[in-house]
Scaffold this motif. Structure first.
Motif, PDB file in Angstrom:
ATOM      1  N   LYS A  24       4.585  42.421  -9.567  1.00  0.00           N
ATOM      2  CA  LYS A  24       3.745  42.623  -8.384  1.00  0.00           C
ATOM      3  C   LYS A  24       4.538  43.314  -7.279  1.00  0.00           C
ATOM      4  O   LYS A  24       4.023  44.190  -6.587  1.00  0.00           O
ATOM      5  N   GLN A  25       5.799  42.880  -7.120  1.00  0.00           N
ATOM      6  CA  GLN A  25       6.660  43.471  -6.099  1.00  0.00           C
ATOM      7  C   GLN A  25       6.905  44.957  -6.362  1.00  0.00           C
ATOM      8  O   GLN A  25       7.003  45.758  -5.433  1.00  0.00           O
ATOM      9  N   THR A  26       6.990  45.323  -7.643  1.00  0.00           N
ATOM     10  CA  THR A  26       7.313  46.694  -8.021  1.00  0.00           C
ATOM     11  C   THR A  26       6.099  47.606  -8.051  1.00  0.00           C
ATOM     12  O   THR A  26       6.152  48.744  -7.573  1.00  0.00           O
ATOM     13  N   PHE A  27       4.987  47.107  -8.600  1.00  0.00           N
ATOM     14  CA  PHE A  27       3.833  47.970  -8.853  1.00  0.00           C
ATOM     15  C   PHE A  27       2.580  47.607  -8.066  1.00  0.00           C
ATOM     16  O   PHE A  27       1.550  48.282  -8.191  1.00  0.00           O
ATOM     17  N   GLY A  28       2.634  46.551  -7.274  1.00  0.00           N
ATOM     18  CA  GLY A  28       1.455  46.148  -6.516  1.00  0.00           C
ATOM     19  C   GLY A  28       0.500  45.315  -7.353  1.00  0.00           C
ATOM     20  O   GLY A  28       0.913  44.591  -8.256  1.00  0.00           O
ATOM     21  N   VAL A  29      -0.772  45.431  -7.055  1.00  0.00           N
ATOM     22  CA  VAL A  29      -1.772  44.612  -7.726  1.00  0.00           C
ATOM     23  C   VAL A  29      -1.914  45.027  -9.184  1.00  0.00           C
ATOM     24  O   VAL A  29      -2.138  46.188  -9.498  1.00  0.00           O
ATOM     25  N   ARG A 118      11.291  50.027 -12.117  1.00  0.00           N
ATOM     26  CA  ARG A 118      10.620  51.230 -11.611  1.00  0.00           C
ATOM     27  C   ARG A 118      11.265  52.485 -12.208  1.00  0.00           C
ATOM     28  O   ARG A 118      10.576  53.445 -12.574  1.00  0.00           O
ATOM     29  N   GLY A 119      12.588  52.464 -12.328  1.00  0.00           N
ATOM     30  CA  GLY A 119      13.302  53.622 -12.851  1.00  0.00           C
ATOM     31  C   GLY A 119      12.979  53.912 -14.300  1.00  0.00           C
ATOM     32  O   GLY A 119      12.848  55.075 -14.697  1.00  0.00           O
ATOM     33  N   ILE A 120      12.831  52.865 -15.109  1.00  0.00           N
ATOM     34  CA  ILE A 120      12.503  53.060 -16.529  1.00  0.00           C
ATOM     35  C   ILE A 120      11.187  53.801 -16.667  1.00  0.00           C
ATOM     36  O   ILE A 120      11.060  54.749 -17.445  1.00  0.00           O
ATOM     37  N   LEU A 121      10.189  53.387 -15.890  1.00  0.00           N
ATOM     38  CA  LEU A 121       8.882  54.023 -15.985  1.00  0.00           C
ATOM     39  C   LEU A 121       8.890  55.430 -15.396  1.00  0.00           C
ATOM     40  O   LEU A 121       8.009  56.232 -15.692  1.00  0.00           O
ATOM     41  N   ALA A 122       9.911  55.732 -14.573  1.00  0.00           N
ATOM     42  CA  ALA A 122      10.035  57.066 -14.002  1.00  0.00           C
ATOM     43  C   ALA A 122      10.898  57.979 -14.877  1.00  0.00           C
ATOM     44  O   ALA A 122      11.116  59.138 -14.543  1.00  0.00           O
ATOM     45  N   GLY A 123      11.394  57.444 -15.987  1.00  0.00           N
ATOM     46  CA  GLY A 123      12.170  58.262 -16.909  1.00  0.00           C
ATOM     47  C   GLY A 123      13.665  58.200 -16.719  1.00  0.00           C
ATOM     48  O   GLY A 123      14.404  58.950 -17.359  1.00  0.00           O
ATOM     49  N   ARG A 124      14.137  57.301 -15.845  1.00  0.00           N
ATOM     50  CA  ARG A 124      15.580  57.168 -15.665  1.00  0.00           C
ATOM     51  C   ARG A 124      16.161  56.312 -16.788  1.00  0.00           C
ATOM     52  O   ARG A 124      15.422  55.708 -17.559  1.00  0.00           O
ATOM     53  N   PRO A 125      17.494  56.234 -16.920  1.00  0.00           N
ATOM     54  CA  PRO A 125      18.111  55.474 -18.021  1.00  0.00           C
ATOM     55  C   PRO A 125      17.513  54.079 -18.154  1.00  0.00           C
ATOM     56  O   PRO A 125      17.363  53.367 -17.155  1.00  0.00           O
ATOM     57  N   PRO A 126      17.171  53.683 -19.395  1.00  0.00           N
ATOM     58  CA  PRO A 126      16.400  52.464 -19.609  1.00  0.00           C
ATOM     59  C   PRO A 126      17.212  51.178 -19.712  1.00  0.00           C
ATOM     60  O   PRO A 126      16.810  50.244 -20.393  1.00  0.00           O
ATOM     61  N   LEU A 127      18.363  51.117 -19.028  1.00  0.00           N
ATOM     62  CA  LEU A 127      19.228  49.956 -19.172  1.00  0.00           C
ATOM     63  C   LEU A 127      19.676  49.444 -17.810  1.00  0.00           C
ATOM     64  O   LEU A 127      19.879  50.222 -16.879  1.00  0.00           O
ATOM     65  N   SER A 128      19.844  48.124 -17.711  1.00  0.00           N
ATOM     66  CA  SER A 128      20.557  47.572 -16.567  1.00  0.00           C
ATOM     67  C   SER A 128      21.951  48.183 -16.541  1.00  0.00           C
ATOM     68  O   SER A 128      22.507  48.536 -17.582  1.00  0.00           O
ATOM     69  N   SER A 129      22.541  48.297 -15.354  1.00  0.00           N
ATOM     70  CA  SER A 129      23.862  48.914 -15.266  1.00  0.00           C
ATOM     71  C   SER A 129      24.896  48.155 -16.089  1.00  0.00           C
ATOM     72  O   SER A 129      25.742  48.750 -16.759  1.00  0.00           O
TER      73      SER A 129
END
Length: 216
Positions: A24-29, A118-129
């Motif tokens: 919810k915090q990331t994408f809203g409702v 949010r980054g994963i869905l935007a195409g950024r690297p799909p892993l926690s640092s």
């Protein structure tokens, strides 16, 4: 990408709610559904067109990794992101090889977790640092052929639970988050094939890591 239909597959209620709040915090409702195991998850896959699925690995009725391939076959456009406490190569590589779109640790800070999601869905690297660092380290060293029955952390939490600590108090004693402590305890239960605090106490005595005088 708009995220409206979200499925959380997690068997610890407090963690499931924590994940729902981060979504919810990331994408809203969003329309968020929560299930607690492999069987329930398989039924849910056919109920709607999910946009995002957050998947735990250590589920009470199976391994979450086994859900990833059928999930991606049924819902090829759904983002399937593993959310776990396991940061070792023995869990990371099978999940990514099965087709997971991302791999995040549940004990990350809230802001970092949301940013990674949010980054994963935007195409950024799909892993926690920290996971990315673990992958690099794993590529540079041999993978151990076998793991001990319990990790040092898992043994520590077993001792505390046997001494009468709650999961919350054990987390404070170990200096880890509540989510992480619950994850350690769940893994102990699965490895030792036990289902209650009483069984945990008996098993700790049997293993010789606590004595009868240590238990309440």
């Amino acid at each position: 990408m708009d995220i409206t239909q979200v499925l959380i597959i997690e068997d610890i209620p407090e963690i499931s709610e924590w994940l729902a709040e981060r979504v919810k915090q990331t994408f809203g409702v969003c329309n968020i559904s929560q299930v607690d195991g492999v069987v329930a998850a398989k039924k849910s896959l056919h109920q709607t067109t999910w946009d995002l699925i957050l998947l735990d690995l250590g589920l009470p009725d199976g391994n979450g990794v086994d859900l990833i391939r059928p999930l991606k076959t049924i819902l090829p456009n759904c983002h399937c992101i593993v959310t776990t406490i396991f940061d070792d190569s023995g869990h990371i590589f099978p999940a990514l090889s099965a087709g997971a779109d991302g791999y995040l640790l549940k004990d990350e800070e809230e802001a970092e977790f949301c940013n990674s999601l949010r980054g994963i869905l935007a195409g950024r690297p799909p892993l926690s640092s920290s996971i990315a660092q673990q992958v690099l380290l794993s590529l540079r060293r041999p993978i151990p052929s076998a793991a001990p029955t319990l990790t040092p952390r898992e043994e520590e939490i077993l001792v505390l639970i046997a001494k009468g600590y709650s999961c919350k108090d054990a987390a404070a004693s170990l200096g880890v988050s509540y989510n992480t402590a619950c994850g350690y305890l769940k893994n102990v239960y699965q490895k030792l094939q036990i289902n209650s605090r009483a069984e945990a106490t008996l098993k700790a005595i049997e293993l010789g890591i606590v004595s009868t005088t240590d238990t309440p």
